[in-house]
Motif scaffolding. Structure first.
Motif, PDB file in Angstrom:
ATOM      1  N   LEU A   1      39.551  14.816  56.988  1.00 53.76           N
ATOM      2  CA  LEU A   1      39.555  14.988  56.265  1.00 53.76           C
ATOM      3  C   LEU A   1      38.778  14.573  54.675  1.00 53.76           C
ATOM      4  O   LEU A   1      38.148  15.388  54.291  1.00 53.76           O
ATOM      5  CB  LEU A   1      41.974  14.711  55.703  1.00 53.76           C
ATOM      6  N   ARG A   2      38.842  13.605  54.998  1.00 48.72           N
ATOM      7  CA  ARG A   2      37.812  12.879  54.359  1.00 48.72           C
ATOM      8  C   ARG A   2      36.401  13.988  54.368  1.00 48.72           C
ATOM      9  O   ARG A   2      35.642  12.817  53.490  1.00 48.72           O
ATOM     10  CB  ARG A   2      37.430  11.409  54.407  1.00 48.72           C
ATOM     11  N   ALA A   3      35.888  13.662  55.716  1.00 51.93           N
ATOM     12  CA  ALA A   3      34.939  14.278  55.667  1.00 51.93           C
ATOM     13  C   ALA A   3      34.851  15.231  55.385  1.00 51.93           C
ATOM     14  O   ALA A   3      32.919  16.075  54.803  1.00 51.93           O
ATOM     15  CB  ALA A   3      34.017  14.379  57.631  1.00 51.93           C
ATOM     16  N   LEU A   4      35.239  16.501  55.178  1.00 55.64           N
ATOM     17  CA  LEU A   4      35.532  17.861  54.508  1.00 55.64           C
ATOM     18  C   LEU A   4      35.579  17.396  53.270  1.00 55.64           C
ATOM     19  O   LEU A   4      34.665  18.469  52.401  1.00 55.64           O
ATOM     20  CB  LEU A   4      36.023  18.024  55.376  1.00 55.64           C
ATOM     21  N   THR A   5      36.320  16.896  53.109  1.00 55.70           N
ATOM     22  CA  THR A   5      36.617  16.909  51.564  1.00 55.70           C
ATOM     23  C   THR A   5      34.805  15.792  50.472  1.00 55.70           C
ATOM     24  O   THR A   5      34.571  16.967  49.561  1.00 55.70           O
ATOM     25  CB  THR A   5      37.419  15.529  50.851  1.00 55.70           C
ATOM     26  N   SER A   6      34.440  15.578  51.127  1.00 59.17           N
ATOM     27  CA  SER A   6      32.781  14.709  51.122  1.00 59.17           C
ATOM     28  C   SER A   6      32.198  14.956  51.123  1.00 59.17           C
ATOM     29  O   SER A   6      31.118  15.423  50.526  1.00 59.17           O
ATOM     30  CB  SER A   6      32.680  13.517  52.386  1.00 59.17           C
ATOM     31  N   GLN A   7      32.144  16.737  51.565  1.00 62.22           N
ATOM     32  CA  GLN A   7      31.022  18.106  52.639  1.00 62.22           C
ATOM     33  C   GLN A   7      31.453  19.000  50.409  1.00 62.22           C
ATOM     34  O   GLN A   7      29.871  19.349  50.441  1.00 62.22           O
ATOM     35  CB  GLN A   7      31.371  18.159  53.686  1.00 62.22           C
ATOM     36  N   GLN A   8      32.375  18.785  49.791  1.00 52.01           N
ATOM     37  CA  GLN A   8      32.491  19.510  49.190  1.00 52.01           C
ATOM     38  C   GLN A   8      31.510  19.244  48.107  1.00 52.01           C
ATOM     39  O   GLN A   8      31.235  17.913  47.379  1.00 52.01           O
ATOM     40  CB  GLN A   8      33.765  19.893  48.554  1.00 52.01           C
ATOM     41  N   PRO A   9      31.032  20.120  47.218  1.00 50.32           N
ATOM     42  CA  PRO A   9      30.332  19.668  45.842  1.00 50.32           C
ATOM     43  C   PRO A   9      31.077  18.763  44.961  1.00 50.32           C
ATOM     44  O   PRO A   9      32.300  19.247  44.750  1.00 50.32           O
ATOM     45  CB  PRO A   9      29.438  21.090  45.240  1.00 50.32           C
TER      46      PRO A   9
END
Length: 84
Positions: A55-63
């Motif tokens: 979840l952290r990896a996905l949200t960190s990729q969001q602008p």
């Protein structure tokens, strides 16, 4: 909660509605000549645990959200541009 009882001819005509009832947790009993032949029940799906690192990896990729954009103006322009 009691089971919904319906005859086979009516069940054929209302299958989508009966499936939604069963999915919502209301069992449906289908009868033929007054005898129960089928019971529709909703499927129980197993909930999967969320991996916090994924979840952290996905949200960190969001602008990051832009702070300089006037949301009302943006929505108004989207509305007006697609209209004409």
């Amino acid at each position: 909660m009691s089971d919904l009882i319906i005859n086979l001819a009516q069940a054929k005509a209302r299958l989508s509605e009966l499936a939604e009832c069963a999915e919502a947790g209301e069992p449906v009993v289908i009868t033929r000549r007054g005898k129960a032949i089928v019971k529709l029940i909703g499927m129980q799906t197993e909930r999967q645990a969320i991996d916090p690192s994924v979840l952290r990896a996905l949200t960190s990729q969001q602008p990051a959200p832009r702070q300089d954009v006037d949301s009302q103006a943006m929505i108004r322009s989207l509305r007006d541009d697609t209209r004409y």
